[in-house]
Scaffold this motif. Structure first.
Motif, mmCIF file in Angstrom:
data_model
loop_
_atom_site.group_PDB
_atom_site.id
_atom_site.type_symbol
_atom_site.label_atom_id
_atom_site.label_comp_id
_atom_site.label_asym_id
_atom_site.label_seq_id
_atom_site.Cartn_x
_atom_site.Cartn_y
_atom_site.Cartn_z
ATOM 1 N N CYS A 40 3.371 9.649 47.789
ATOM 2 C CA CYS A 40 2.631 10.647 47.028
ATOM 3 C C CYS A 40 3.373 11.976 47.098
ATOM 4 C CB CYS A 40 1.219 10.821 47.575
ATOM 5 S SG CYS A 40 0.204 11.904 46.543
ATOM 6 N N LEU A 41 3.505 12.626 45.955
ATOM 7 C CA LEU A 41 4.103 13.956 45.915
ATOM 8 C C LEU A 41 3.021 15.034 45.871
ATOM 9 C CD1 LEU A 41 7.126 13.360 43.529
ATOM 10 C CD2 LEU A 41 7.193 13.859 45.963
ATOM 11 N N ASP A 42 1.751 14.617 45.935
ATOM 12 C CA ASP A 42 0.602 15.519 46.033
ATOM 13 C C ASP A 42 0.472 16.466 44.838
ATOM 14 O OD1 ASP A 42 -1.707 16.210 47.421
ATOM 15 O OD2 ASP A 42 -0.735 17.894 48.428
ATOM 16 N N HIS A 43 0.728 15.956 43.637
ATOM 17 C CA HIS A 43 0.577 16.781 42.445
ATOM 18 C C HIS A 43 -0.480 16.241 41.491
ATOM 19 C CE1 HIS A 43 3.802 19.438 43.460
ATOM 20 N NE2 HIS A 43 4.670 18.451 43.550
ATOM 21 N N CYS A 44 -1.003 15.060 41.731
ATOM 22 C CA CYS A 44 -2.007 14.472 40.831
ATOM 23 C C CYS A 44 -3.242 15.361 40.727
ATOM 24 C CB CYS A 44 -2.416 13.083 41.307
ATOM 25 S SG CYS A 44 -1.092 11.886 41.220
ATOM 26 N N HIS A 45 -3.647 15.948 41.843
ATOM 27 C CA HIS A 45 -4.845 16.786 41.829
ATOM 28 C C HIS A 45 -4.638 18.078 41.029
ATOM 29 C CE1 HIS A 45 -2.583 18.720 45.060
ATOM 30 N NE2 HIS A 45 -3.374 19.761 44.918
ATOM 31 N N LEU A 46 -3.390 18.393 40.699
ATOM 32 C CA LEU A 46 -3.089 19.577 39.891
ATOM 33 C C LEU A 46 -3.077 19.257 38.398
ATOM 34 C CD1 LEU A 46 -0.179 21.010 42.066
ATOM 35 C CD2 LEU A 46 -2.554 21.772 42.028
ATOM 36 N N GLY A 47 -3.424 18.023 38.067
ATOM 37 C CA GLY A 47 -3.481 17.616 36.669
ATOM 38 C C GLY A 47 -2.171 17.074 36.136
ATOM 39 N N LYS A 48 -1.199 16.868 37.006
ATOM 40 C CA LYS A 48 0.081 16.298 36.580
ATOM 41 C C LYS A 48 -0.133 14.831 36.253
ATOM 42 C CE LYS A 48 2.538 19.987 37.477
ATOM 43 N NZ LYS A 48 3.077 20.806 36.428
ATOM 44 N N LYS A 49 0.575 14.353 35.237
ATOM 45 C CA LYS A 49 0.406 12.969 34.799
ATOM 46 C C LYS A 49 1.549 12.102 35.325
ATOM 47 C CE LYS A 49 -2.017 14.416 30.703
ATOM 48 N NZ LYS A 49 -1.705 15.255 29.584
ATOM 49 N N PRO A 50 1.218 10.939 35.868
ATOM 50 C CA PRO A 50 2.243 10.045 36.417
ATOM 51 C C PRO A 50 3.107 9.418 35.342
ATOM 52 C CG PRO A 50 0.055 9.061 36.599
ATOM 53 C CD PRO A 50 -0.122 10.429 36.006
ATOM 54 N N PRO A 51 4.254 8.928 35.708
ATOM 55 C CA PRO A 51 4.970 9.050 36.973
ATOM 56 C C PRO A 51 5.499 10.478 37.197
ATOM 57 C CG PRO A 51 5.870 7.221 35.677
ATOM 58 C CD PRO A 51 4.945 8.002 34.801
ATOM 59 N N ILE A 52 5.424 10.896 38.450
ATOM 60 C CA ILE A 52 5.843 12.233 38.838
ATOM 61 C C ILE A 52 7.159 12.158 39.602
ATOM 62 C CG2 ILE A 52 5.244 14.266 40.216
ATOM 63 C CD1 ILE A 52 2.283 13.563 39.616
ATOM 64 N N VAL A 53 8.078 13.054 39.236
ATOM 65 C CA VAL A 53 9.390 13.129 39.863
ATOM 66 C C VAL A 53 9.647 14.588 40.237
ATOM 67 C CG1 VAL A 53 11.877 12.842 39.496
ATOM 68 C CG2 VAL A 53 10.287 11.155 38.586
#
Length: 76
Positions: A40-53
């Motif tokens: 986890c890069l811990d950005h999902c809760h910020l509204g970022k959409k996967p996949p996250i790099v």
């Protein structure tokens, strides 16, 4: 250059394994790219959409293998 790729549940379901594969292919041809798979890069809760790099601290969302290739070529 340090590249972190989220392989957590949501990112995995959205194709991060293909992104990770592309990253390893690109890194095998370049000595200055370090690849790290993260749960986890811990950005999902910020509204970022996967996949996250994350590339050298900058976060990118909705990354496909093609987008990753373009990003890495632009950063070189």
């Amino acid at each position: 250059m340090k590249v972190k790729i989220c392989v957590g549940t949501m990112c995995h379901l959205m194709g991060s394994s293909e992104v990770l594969y592309m990253a390893h292919e690109i890194a095998s041809k370049s000595k200055n790219i370090e690849i790290e798979a993260c749960t986890c890069l811990d950005h999902c809760h910020l509204g970022k959409k996967p996949p996250i790099v994350e590339i050298d601290g900058k976060v990118y969302e909705e990354v496909t293998p093609e987008i990753l290739k373009e990003l890495l070529e632009a950063v070189k």
